[in-house]
Design a protein around this motif. Structure first.
Motif, PDB file in Angstrom:
ATOM      1  N   THR A  35       0.845  -1.213   0.000  1.00  0.00           N
ATOM      2  CA  THR A  35       0.000   0.000   0.000  1.00  0.00           C
ATOM      3  C   THR A  35       0.874   1.255   0.000  1.00  0.00           C
ATOM      4  OG1 THR A  35      -0.088  -0.012   2.422  1.00  0.00           O
ATOM      5  CG2 THR A  35      -1.922  -1.071   1.275  1.00  0.00           C
ATOM      6  N   SER A  36       2.130   1.117  -0.432  1.00  0.00           N
ATOM      7  CA  SER A  36       3.048   2.266  -0.351  1.00  0.00           C
ATOM      8  C   SER A  36       4.100   2.169  -1.451  1.00  0.00           C
ATOM      9  CB  SER A  36       3.725   2.276   1.017  1.00  0.00           C
ATOM     10  OG  SER A  36       4.472   1.079   1.171  1.00  0.00           O
ATOM     11  N   SER A  37       5.055   3.069  -1.403  1.00  0.00           N
ATOM     12  CA  SER A  37       6.183   3.025  -2.340  1.00  0.00           C
ATOM     13  C   SER A  37       7.378   3.626  -1.605  1.00  0.00           C
ATOM     14  CB  SER A  37       5.860   3.852  -3.580  1.00  0.00           C
ATOM     15  OG  SER A  37       5.800   5.212  -3.206  1.00  0.00           O
ATOM     16  N   SER A 115      -0.738  -1.375  17.585  1.00  0.00           N
ATOM     17  CA  SER A 115      -2.091  -1.898  17.745  1.00  0.00           C
ATOM     18  C   SER A 115      -3.086  -0.743  17.534  1.00  0.00           C
ATOM     19  CB  SER A 115      -2.257  -2.557  19.103  1.00  0.00           C
ATOM     20  OG  SER A 115      -3.495  -3.238  19.143  1.00  0.00           O
ATOM     21  N   SER A 116      -4.301  -0.979  17.929  1.00  0.00           N
ATOM     22  CA  SER A 116      -5.337  -0.030  17.523  1.00  0.00           C
ATOM     23  C   SER A 116      -6.423   0.127  18.588  1.00  0.00           C
ATOM     24  CB  SER A 116      -5.972  -0.566  16.238  1.00  0.00           C
ATOM     25  OG  SER A 116      -7.179   0.086  15.962  1.00  0.00           O
ATOM     26  N   ALA A 117      -7.048   1.301  18.586  1.00  0.00           N
ATOM     27  CA  ALA A 117      -8.216   1.560  19.433  1.00  0.00           C
ATOM     28  C   ALA A 117      -9.326   0.563  19.124  1.00  0.00           C
ATOM     29  CB  ALA A 117      -8.727   2.973  19.180  1.00  0.00           C
ATOM     30  N   SER A 168      -5.139   5.792  18.280  1.00  0.00           N
ATOM     31  CA  SER A 168      -6.510   6.191  17.927  1.00  0.00           C
ATOM     32  C   SER A 168      -6.524   6.501  16.425  1.00  0.00           C
ATOM     33  CB  SER A 168      -6.964   7.375  18.785  1.00  0.00           C
ATOM     34  OG  SER A 168      -6.136   8.500  18.559  1.00  0.00           O
ATOM     35  N   ASN A 169      -7.327   7.433  15.957  1.00  0.00           N
ATOM     36  CA  ASN A 169      -7.391   7.700  14.508  1.00  0.00           C
ATOM     37  C   ASN A 169      -6.232   8.608  14.099  1.00  0.00           C
ATOM     38  OD1 ASN A 169     -10.241   7.020  15.376  1.00  0.00           O
ATOM     39  ND2 ASN A 169     -10.422   7.018  13.151  1.00  0.00           N
ATOM     40  N   VAL A 170      -5.320   8.063  13.338  1.00  0.00           N
ATOM     41  CA  VAL A 170      -4.129   8.818  12.956  1.00  0.00           C
ATOM     42  C   VAL A 170      -4.422   9.593  11.663  1.00  0.00           C
ATOM     43  CG1 VAL A 170      -1.636   8.645  12.586  1.00  0.00           C
ATOM     44  CG2 VAL A 170      -2.807   6.872  13.909  1.00  0.00           C
TER      45      VAL A 170
HETATM   46  N1  LIG Z   1      -3.661   4.933  10.367  1.00  0.00           N
HETATM   47  C1  LIG Z   1      -4.361   4.730  11.475  1.00  0.00           C
HETATM   48  O1  LIG Z   1      -5.293   5.494  11.796  1.00  0.00           O
HETATM   49  C2  LIG Z   1      -4.033   3.564  12.391  1.00  0.00           C
HETATM   50  C3  LIG Z   1      -4.777   3.415  13.580  1.00  0.00           C
HETATM   51  C4  LIG Z   1      -4.494   2.345  14.413  1.00  0.00           C
HETATM   52  C5  LIG Z   1      -3.489   1.455  14.087  1.00  0.00           C
HETATM   53  N2  LIG Z   1      -2.790   1.601  12.914  1.00  0.00           N
HETATM   54  C6  LIG Z   1      -1.734   0.618  12.608  1.00  0.00           C
HETATM   55  O2  LIG Z   1      -0.528   1.318  12.303  1.00  0.00           O
HETATM   56  C7  LIG Z   1       0.230   0.553  11.362  1.00  0.00           C
HETATM   57  C8  LIG Z   1       0.635   1.423  10.179  1.00  0.00           C
HETATM   58  O3  LIG Z   1      -0.557   1.835   9.504  1.00  0.00           O
HETATM   59  P1  LIG Z   1      -0.573   2.950   8.360  1.00  0.00           P
HETATM   60  O4  LIG Z   1      -1.786   3.778   8.577  1.00  0.00           O
HETATM   61  O5  LIG Z   1       0.751   3.600   8.252  1.00  0.00           O
HETATM   62  O6  LIG Z   1      -0.861   2.053   7.075  1.00  0.00           O
HETATM   63  P2  LIG Z   1      -0.087   1.972   5.675  1.00  0.00           P
HETATM   64  O7  LIG Z   1      -0.886   1.047   4.816  1.00  0.00           O
HETATM   65  O8  LIG Z   1       0.236   3.318   5.162  1.00  0.00           O
HETATM   66  O9  LIG Z   1       1.270   1.266   6.104  1.00  0.00           O
HETATM   67  C9  LIG Z   1       1.403  -0.126   6.205  1.00  0.00           C
HETATM   68  C10 LIG Z   1       2.724  -0.483   5.551  1.00  0.00           C
HETATM   69  O10 LIG Z   1       2.901  -1.896   5.683  1.00  0.00           O
HETATM   70  C11 LIG Z   1       3.241  -2.432   4.430  1.00  0.00           C
HETATM   71  N3  LIG Z   1       2.741  -3.803   4.384  1.00  0.00           N
HETATM   72  C12 LIG Z   1       1.455  -4.222   4.362  1.00  0.00           C
HETATM   73  N4  LIG Z   1       1.409  -5.557   4.324  1.00  0.00           N
HETATM   74  C13 LIG Z   1       2.697  -5.983   4.347  1.00  0.00           C
HETATM   75  C14 LIG Z   1       3.309  -7.274   4.323  1.00  0.00           C
HETATM   76  N5  LIG Z   1       2.565  -8.377   4.267  1.00  0.00           N
HETATM   77  N6  LIG Z   1       4.656  -7.358   4.348  1.00  0.00           N
HETATM   78  C15 LIG Z   1       5.422  -6.233   4.412  1.00  0.00           C
HETATM   79  N7  LIG Z   1       4.906  -4.987   4.412  1.00  0.00           N
HETATM   80  C16 LIG Z   1       3.557  -4.876   4.382  1.00  0.00           C
HETATM   81  C17 LIG Z   1       2.564  -1.538   3.408  1.00  0.00           C
HETATM   82  O11 LIG Z   1       3.179  -1.617   2.121  1.00  0.00           O
HETATM   83  C18 LIG Z   1       2.747  -0.172   4.055  1.00  0.00           C
HETATM   84  O12 LIG Z   1       3.993   0.399   3.693  1.00  0.00           O
HETATM   85  C19 LIG Z   1      -0.619  -0.648  11.010  1.00  0.00           C
HETATM   86  O13 LIG Z   1      -0.210  -1.739  11.792  1.00  0.00           O
HETATM   87  C20 LIG Z   1      -2.027  -0.225  11.399  1.00  0.00           C
HETATM   88  O14 LIG Z   1      -2.852  -1.335  11.694  1.00  0.00           O
HETATM   89  C21 LIG Z   1      -3.039   2.628  12.061  1.00  0.00           C
END
Ligand SMILES: NC(=O)c1ccc[n+]([C@@H]2O[C@H](COP(=O)([O-])OP(=O)(O)OC[C@H]3O[C@@H](n4cnc5c(N)ncnc54)[C@H](O)[C@@H]3O)[C@@H](O)[C@H]2O)c1
Length: 308
Positions: A35-37, A115-117, A168-170
């Motif tokens: 989901t990234s680059s 982890s997450s809320a 929480s919600n980032v």
């Molecule tokens: N964004 C939020 O509001 C939020 C809230 C609570 C928890 N989180 C947690 O924070 C973490 C980061 O989330 P984010 O918002 O940056 O999401 P994101 O999708 O931007 O980042 C996730 C990253 O993990 C990589 N990835 C996914 N599956 C993979 C795999 N199988 N192997 C290797 N890399 C993999 C993706 O390419 C991406 O770079 C996650 O664990 C998410 O569950 C996020």
């Protein structure tokens, strides 16, 4: 000190990488780019394009022998977890267990987990403290909570430090606006495109935490080698309707949302207490919502102007 950052190319991960590099940590990233680059990776990180589900992930531990792992890589969509619980389980729980096995084998001393809320689910007492009963309402929440329990068990049996951060919600720059989590980005982009957005309900509340504050919490956890479960949140509740109005006001826009009935199954109120994190992690948010929104709006305006 060498830190392995899984998911380090993602929204939160790229900010964590930036802050760690600025503090002279050695940063190794493992990311599948699902989901990234590599666009936002800071100079100086070492990158392995590897899926955490792939046995090749072990090679990264073997070569790099990190002291610490910050594990952010995940299947992050609640909706996807409901469509494909097995995929969600594989990435969020099973692959985490594999990483824990590698961590033990290669002598990792601290395991930090995103982890997450969501793990709290329907809440009884607000703001939600870390001891609040756990009641996951989605497979995503189940897979995150199960991973938490594995991490705690591994840490107890193999004697390393675990740090579980429940975000929480980032929101903030670089967030993917196609996902369900990117409501701030979605509202900003709609205003920029002068398009109306649909809000289901509007009175439901959320606790928005700026991504740079989340990154500084990860950094703090590592600096203090602190064990425990910590809410990483703003402790401030705002309704989705008010958030949209605030963004519109900041952008001098007069595009108003259209409202549809509240969707069943959504949480009505969500706000996490960050008091324990303030006390034990010596962390608190440095950005107010209005400061975080200003930076986020600037990012999206710049991005749309330069068609990035
Ligand atoms: N964004 C939020 O509001 C939020 C809230 C609570 C928890 N989180 C947690 O924070 C973490 C980061 O989330 P984010 O918002 O940056 O999401 P994101 O999708 O931007 O980042 C996730 C990253 O993990 C990589 N990835 C996914 N599956 C993979 C795999 N199988 N192997 C290797 N890399 C993999 C993706 O390419 C991406 O770079 C996650 O664990 C998410 O569950 C996020």
């Amino acid at each position: 000190m060498k830190i392995l950052l899984t998911g380090g190319a993602g929204f939160i991960g790229s900010h964590v990488a930036e802050q760690l590099i600025a503090e002279k940590y050695e940063v190794v990233i493992m990311d599948s780019f699902s989901t990234s680059s590599a666009t936002y990776l800071p100079e100086g990180v070492r990158l392995y394009q590897v899926d955490i589900n792939d046995p090749a992930a072990e090679n990264v531990f073997k070569i790099e022998k990190p002291a610490i792992i910050i594990h952010l890589a995940a299947q992050t969509s609640v909706a996807h977890s409901m469509r494909d619980p097995y995929f969600d389980f594989q990435t969020n729980t099973a692959a985490t267990v594999k990483l824990l096995q590698y961590a033990v084998k290669y002598g990792v001393r601290q395991f930090v987990f995103a982890s997450s809320a969501a793990v709290y689910g329907e809440t009884v007492h607000l703001p939600v403290v870390e001891e609040h009963p756990i009641s996951p309402q989605s497979f995503y929440a189940v897979s995150k909570y199960t991973a938490e329990r594995y991490i705690q068990a591994f840490a107890q049996i193999h004697r390393f430090t675990y740090t579980i951060l429940r975000f929480s919600n980032v929101y903030g720059p670089r967030q993917n606006t196609s996902g369900e989590a990117g409501v701030v980005g979605i509202f900003i982009l709609r205003q920029l495109k002068k398009e109306c957005c649909t809000i289901y309900g509007g009175h439901q509340t959320r606790d928005f935490i700026y991504v740079k504050d989340v990154a500084s919490a990860c950094k703090k956890a590592v600096e203090l080698n602190k064990q425990g479960i910590f809410n990483i949140s703003s402790n401030i509740e705002i309704s989705i309707e008010d958030l949209n109005e605030l963004i519109a006001k900041k952008m001098d826009a007069d595009i108003h949302a259209s409202y549809k009935p509240f969707r069943k199954g959504e949480l009505i109120r969500s706000v996490l207490s960050n008091e324990y994190s303030q006390q034990k992690l010596a962390w608190e948010p440095a950005y107010s919502l209005t400061e975080g929104l200003d930076e986020t709006i600037e990012y999206y305006v710049h991005r749309s102007f330069h068609k990035l």
